[in-house]
Design a protein around this motif. Sequence first.
Motif, short mmCIF file in Angstrom:
data_model
loop_
_atom_site.label_atom_id
_atom_site.label_comp_id
_atom_site.label_asym_id
_atom_site.label_seq_id
_atom_site.Cartn_x
_atom_site.Cartn_y
_atom_site.Cartn_z
N VAL A 185 -4.89 21.61 -32.82
CA VAL A 185 -4.60 20.78 -33.94
C VAL A 185 -3.50 19.56 -33.42
O VAL A 185 -3.49 18.57 -33.86
CB VAL A 185 -3.95 21.28 -35.17
N GLU A 188 -5.93 17.05 -31.66
CA GLU A 188 -6.70 16.50 -32.73
C GLU A 188 -6.21 15.55 -33.87
O GLU A 188 -6.47 14.61 -33.82
CB GLU A 188 -7.75 17.54 -33.23
N LEU A 189 -5.02 16.27 -34.29
CA LEU A 189 -4.27 15.38 -35.39
C LEU A 189 -2.94 14.99 -34.97
O LEU A 189 -2.23 14.48 -35.99
CB LEU A 189 -4.24 16.48 -36.68
N VAL A 192 3.00 15.95 -35.85
CA VAL A 192 3.42 16.17 -37.28
C VAL A 192 2.34 17.19 -37.98
O VAL A 192 2.80 18.26 -38.53
CB VAL A 192 3.77 15.03 -38.04
N SER A 193 1.20 16.97 -37.84
CA SER A 193 0.21 17.94 -38.34
C SER A 193 0.45 19.36 -37.57
O SER A 193 0.04 20.21 -38.52
CB SER A 193 -1.22 17.31 -38.23
N ALA A 194 0.48 19.18 -36.37
CA ALA A 194 0.36 20.64 -35.79
C ALA A 194 1.61 21.40 -36.27
O ALA A 194 1.64 22.67 -36.39
CB ALA A 194 0.60 20.60 -34.30
N LYS A 196 3.42 21.01 -39.15
CA LYS A 196 2.99 21.44 -40.54
C LYS A 196 2.23 22.82 -40.53
O LYS A 196 2.36 23.85 -41.00
CB LYS A 196 2.17 20.50 -41.29
N ALA A 197 1.19 22.73 -39.52
CA ALA A 197 0.23 23.94 -39.53
C ALA A 197 0.93 25.24 -38.92
O ALA A 197 0.86 26.40 -39.51
CB ALA A 197 -0.78 23.71 -38.56
N HIS A 215 7.59 10.71 -40.51
CA HIS A 215 6.27 10.52 -39.98
C HIS A 215 6.44 9.11 -39.15
O HIS A 215 5.40 8.62 -38.53
CB HIS A 215 5.43 9.96 -41.10
N TYR A 229 6.35 21.20 -29.54
CA TYR A 229 5.60 22.04 -30.29
C TYR A 229 5.89 23.50 -29.69
O TYR A 229 6.12 24.27 -30.55
CB TYR A 229 4.13 21.85 -30.10
N ALA A 322 -9.81 12.73 -35.01
CA ALA A 322 -9.26 12.33 -36.24
C ALA A 322 -9.39 10.97 -36.38
O ALA A 322 -9.66 10.40 -37.48
CB ALA A 322 -7.85 13.06 -36.60
N ARG A 326 -11.55 8.25 -39.27
CA ARG A 326 -10.94 7.39 -40.03
C ARG A 326 -11.87 6.43 -40.13
O ARG A 326 -11.75 5.49 -41.12
CB ARG A 326 -9.61 7.01 -39.68
#
Length: 326
Positions: A185, A188-189, A192-194, A196-197, A215, A229, A322, A326
Amino acid sequence: MSLFWRIFLTNAAILIAAIVALALGPVTVSTPIARKEAVILGAGLVVMLVVNAVILRLTLRPLQRLARTMTTTDLLKPTQRPTVAGSGEIADLIVAHNSMLDRLEAERAASSGRALSAQEAERQRVAQELHDEVGQSLTAVLLELKRVADIVPEPVRGVVHEVQETTRSTLDEVRRIARRLRPGVLEELGLVSALKALTAEFTTGDLTVDGRFDHQLPSLDRESELVLYRVAQEGLTNIARHARARHATVELYRARSGIDLTVIDDGKGLGRSTEGAGIRGMRERALLVGAHLVLKAGAHGGTELRLRIPAVRRKPSVPRAADHAR
């Protein structure tokens, strides 16, 4: 002037002054020596010793500071270099010591970078094998168990369903381990998304993890994102294993000179425990990107981990999946 000549010439000047005083002055020494003469000679000896002691003390003081610095130096915790003081060999020694520290830190960072790169490559390989080999094998077992459950008698069907659930739980655990080994993630994203996961993954019945993420972050290269991370992951792992905490918070926000990552918990705190391999690994990762890592007791108990990483202009890279979505 070198240390040898400073001490030699100082003692020579004192002895010459004493000889001139005896030769030209009214002071004489008789046999046996008189009390007044002994007092004068004793006073002269005391003066010579005091002058020598003061000169040696002032001359060798930078060496004492250097020795204290050498006994407390830790290459994982960069500190300010000793100030070049004194003259001659002493100043040269301090300069050589500072140059040696710079060289050792650079070599340590380079070797750690190679080791961590090899570790990441090995993690990706293991994660890929877990996903492709073990994951697919367990999926095949689940399909076979489903086929068996449809044809076995009713008394045996309950046992087969239990085996199915156990296999499904094992498959979920294998996938979870693979995600930890290779944070797909993150690629790919984004960071921040990583994160969150990651916080959602560590939120269990005994531990609640909240995430607060800015953000509007400065640009970071991929290596810096991976360091952020991994440090957050290691910090949460330590909390889950050792802290006996009920609540933890992960924050990522913009600072004046870069980005700050904090991981705070309400657990038992550091106490007198020594730094283990996990914390030292975080320090090594921080050195790779010029970051500063601090681990201390929290303001309201527990532990606070803070990583400040400088902002780096992101290098051009292949667009993420990602972005195409979009």
